[in-house]
Design a protein around this motif. Structure first.
Motif, PDB file in Angstrom:
ATOM      1  N   GLY A  26      35.475  89.283  -6.356  1.00 34.06           N
ATOM      2  CA  GLY A  26      34.960  88.769  -7.619  1.00 34.06           C
ATOM      3  C   GLY A  26      35.096  89.761  -8.763  1.00 34.06           C
ATOM      4  O   GLY A  26      34.605  89.512  -9.869  1.00 34.06           O
ATOM      5  N   ARG A  27      35.753  90.892  -8.524  1.00 35.64           N
ATOM      6  CA  ARG A  27      35.896  91.923  -9.557  1.00 35.64           C
ATOM      7  C   ARG A  27      36.563  91.383 -10.810  1.00 35.64           C
ATOM      8  O   ARG A  27      36.069  91.594 -11.930  1.00 35.64           O
ATOM      9  N   LEU A  28      37.677  90.675 -10.664  1.00 35.98           N
ATOM     10  CA  LEU A  28      38.373  90.141 -11.823  1.00 35.98           C
ATOM     11  C   LEU A  28      37.508  89.125 -12.554  1.00 35.98           C
ATOM     12  O   LEU A  28      37.413  89.140 -13.785  1.00 35.98           O
ATOM     13  N   GLY A  29      36.856  88.251 -11.808  1.00 32.83           N
ATOM     14  CA  GLY A  29      35.990  87.249 -12.428  1.00 32.83           C
ATOM     15  C   GLY A  29      34.860  87.874 -13.216  1.00 32.83           C
ATOM     16  O   GLY A  29      34.490  87.393 -14.301  1.00 32.83           O
ATOM     17  N   SER A  30      34.284  88.973 -12.693  1.00 33.45           N
ATOM     18  CA  SER A  30      33.192  89.639 -13.403  1.00 33.45           C
ATOM     19  C   SER A  30      33.676  90.243 -14.714  1.00 33.45           C
ATOM     20  O   SER A  30      32.968  90.205 -15.733  1.00 33.45           O
ATOM     21  N   LEU A  31      34.886  90.781 -14.712  1.00 32.35           N
ATOM     22  CA  LEU A  31      35.461  91.341 -15.940  1.00 32.35           C
ATOM     23  C   LEU A  31      35.741  90.247 -16.967  1.00 32.35           C
ATOM     24  O   LEU A  31      35.548  90.443 -18.171  1.00 32.35           O
ATOM     25  N   ILE A  32      36.194  89.103 -16.482  1.00 28.60           N
ATOM     26  CA  ILE A  32      36.454  87.973 -17.385  1.00 28.60           C
ATOM     27  C   ILE A  32      35.157  87.499 -18.027  1.00 28.60           C
ATOM     28  O   ILE A  32      35.091  87.254 -19.244  1.00 28.60           O
ATOM     29  N   ALA A  33      34.115  87.361 -17.216  1.00 30.67           N
ATOM     30  CA  ALA A  33      32.821  86.924 -17.742  1.00 30.67           C
ATOM     31  C   ALA A  33      32.298  87.905 -18.784  1.00 30.67           C
ATOM     32  O   ALA A  33      31.814  87.502 -19.855  1.00 30.67           O
ATOM     33  N   ASP A  34      32.386  89.210 -18.496  1.00 28.42           N
ATOM     34  CA  ASP A  34      31.929  90.218 -19.448  1.00 28.42           C
ATOM     35  C   ASP A  34      32.747  90.187 -20.736  1.00 28.42           C
ATOM     36  O   ASP A  34      32.207  90.381 -21.833  1.00 28.42           O
ATOM     37  N   ALA A  35      34.055  89.954 -20.598  1.00 29.53           N
ATOM     38  CA  ALA A  35      34.916  89.914 -21.788  1.00 29.53           C
ATOM     39  C   ALA A  35      34.548  88.735 -22.692  1.00 29.53           C
ATOM     40  O   ALA A  35      34.538  88.866 -23.925  1.00 29.53           O
ATOM     41  N   TYR A  36      34.230  87.596 -22.106  1.00 30.00           N
ATOM     42  CA  TYR A  36      33.795  86.452 -22.915  1.00 30.00           C
ATOM     43  C   TYR A  36      32.435  86.733 -23.554  1.00 30.00           C
ATOM     44  O   TYR A  36      32.178  86.347 -24.701  1.00 30.00           O
ATOM     45  N   ALA A  37      31.559  87.397 -22.804  1.00 27.16           N
ATOM     46  CA  ALA A  37      30.210  87.666 -23.307  1.00 27.16           C
ATOM     47  C   ALA A  37      30.227  88.593 -24.523  1.00 27.16           C
ATOM     48  O   ALA A  37      29.261  88.616 -25.298  1.00 27.16           O
ATOM     49  N   GLU A  38      31.315  89.354 -24.693  1.00 26.06           N
ATOM     50  CA  GLU A  38      31.429  90.226 -25.859  1.00 26.06           C
ATOM     51  C   GLU A  38      31.709  89.454 -27.141  1.00 26.06           C
ATOM     52  O   GLU A  38      31.504  89.978 -28.241  1.00 26.06           O
ATOM     53  N   LYS A  39      32.161  88.215 -27.022  1.00 30.18           N
ATOM     54  CA  LYS A  39      32.464  87.403 -28.202  1.00 30.18           C
ATOM     55  C   LYS A  39      31.166  86.961 -28.870  1.00 30.18           C
ATOM     56  O   LYS A  39      30.169  86.662 -28.210  1.00 30.18           O
ATOM     57  N   GLU A  40      31.199  86.880 -30.172  1.00 29.88           N
ATOM     58  CA  GLU A  40      30.007  86.497 -30.930  1.00 29.88           C
ATOM     59  C   GLU A  40      29.600  85.056 -30.610  1.00 29.88           C
ATOM     60  O   GLU A  40      30.444  84.170 -30.487  1.00 29.88           O
ATOM     61  N   ASN A  41      28.290  84.849 -30.465  1.00 34.52           N
ATOM     62  CA  ASN A  41      27.726  83.515 -30.195  1.00 34.52           C
ATOM     63  C   ASN A  41      28.269  82.883 -28.910  1.00 34.52           C
ATOM     64  O   ASN A  41      28.395  81.660 -28.831  1.00 34.52           O
TER      65      ASN A  41
END
Length: 251
Positions: A26-41
């Motif tokens: 799940g390492r890649l998935g966790s990075l993807i989720a964090d990358a989206y979470a950095e976006k505003e709103n």
């Protein structure tokens, strides 16, 4: 912007203490989720296997699942309750679940009984005899005995989860994943393209297990027009997927 990411692997029970799973972290998935979470709103939901690596961002909603049935139930609940702008289905879903187990004695006894009833037992009759032995074995709860020298397991195909996503939310942007092992790049692209067409994906991340080691992760992000972007690390893949799927999108 609402985003749903699935990550990690599913696990199918053999008994109360054993299971069949895969090697996805799940390492890649966790990075993807964090990358989206950095976006505003952004509003990110993360459906993950029990042993999957979790995103670092504490604002991400996390839903733990175990089996393919758990995944389907959680996924369908989320998709029916919330309209997601983007769904990234990176989870490694089990292709088979355990329908039953049987000892060697049970299998031999069932086949012998079928043969005694018919001098020449047909394939169908033998299959029915096997089904009976597996069914009886699967009804027992608890822990399968470790004293059995040989155990037969009956595996049956799980539902294709990715096919449910666009059926429930046709307007969402869907990113699918395809993992093969030691194949030519042309074959990898061909198989990923078929997955895209069959499941109405907007993008597919195609990767080969032999080209994944730690954070080094060669992946090709395919689009509907047949073009693709080449990435070499998990972090680059995560950032690339977020950039591609959020271009021109309101927060």
């Amino acid at each position: 912007m609402r985003v749903l990411v699935t990550a990690g692997g599913t696990s199918e029970r053999i008994d109360d203490v054993r299971g069949i799973t895969n090697f996805s972290t799940g390492r890649l998935g966790s990075l993807i989720a964090d990358a989206y979470a950095e976006k505003e709103n952004s509003d990110v939901t993360y459906i993950h296997g029990k042993t999957a690596i979790l995103p670092k961002n504490q604002n991400i909603k996390k839903i733990e699942i175990e089996s393919v049935d758990d995944l389907l139930n959680s996924l369908e609940t989320c998709l029916k309750q919330t309209n997601f702008d983007i769904v990234v289905h990176s989870m490694a879903v089990s292709d088979y679940y355990l329908a039953g187990t049987a000892s060697q004695d049970q299998v031999v006894a069932s086949l012998a009984k079928a043969s005694q009833a018919n001098l020449v037992a047909t394939d169908i009759q033998l299959q029915e005899a096997l089904e009976t032995s597996f069914k009886n074995a699967s009804e027992s709860a608890g822990k399968m005995s470790s004293d059995l020298g040989t155990v037969y397991m009956q595996l049956k195909q799980t539902p294709k989860v990715i096919g449910r996503i666009k059926a429930l939310q046709p307007a969402t942007t869907l990113v699918g994943f395809k993992l093969l092992v030691d194949v030519p790049e042309s074959e990898l692209i061909s198989v990923a393209t078929r997955l895209m067409a069959k499941n109405s994906c907007d993008y597919v991340l195609a990767n080969d297990k032999t080209r994944i080691s730690g954070d080094q992760h060669v992946g090709l992000l395919l689009t509907k027009d047949g073009t693709y972007t080449y990435f070499e690390t998990k972090r680059d893949i995560a950032q690339g997927i977020v950039k591609e799927t959020t271009q021109g999108r309101e927060s």
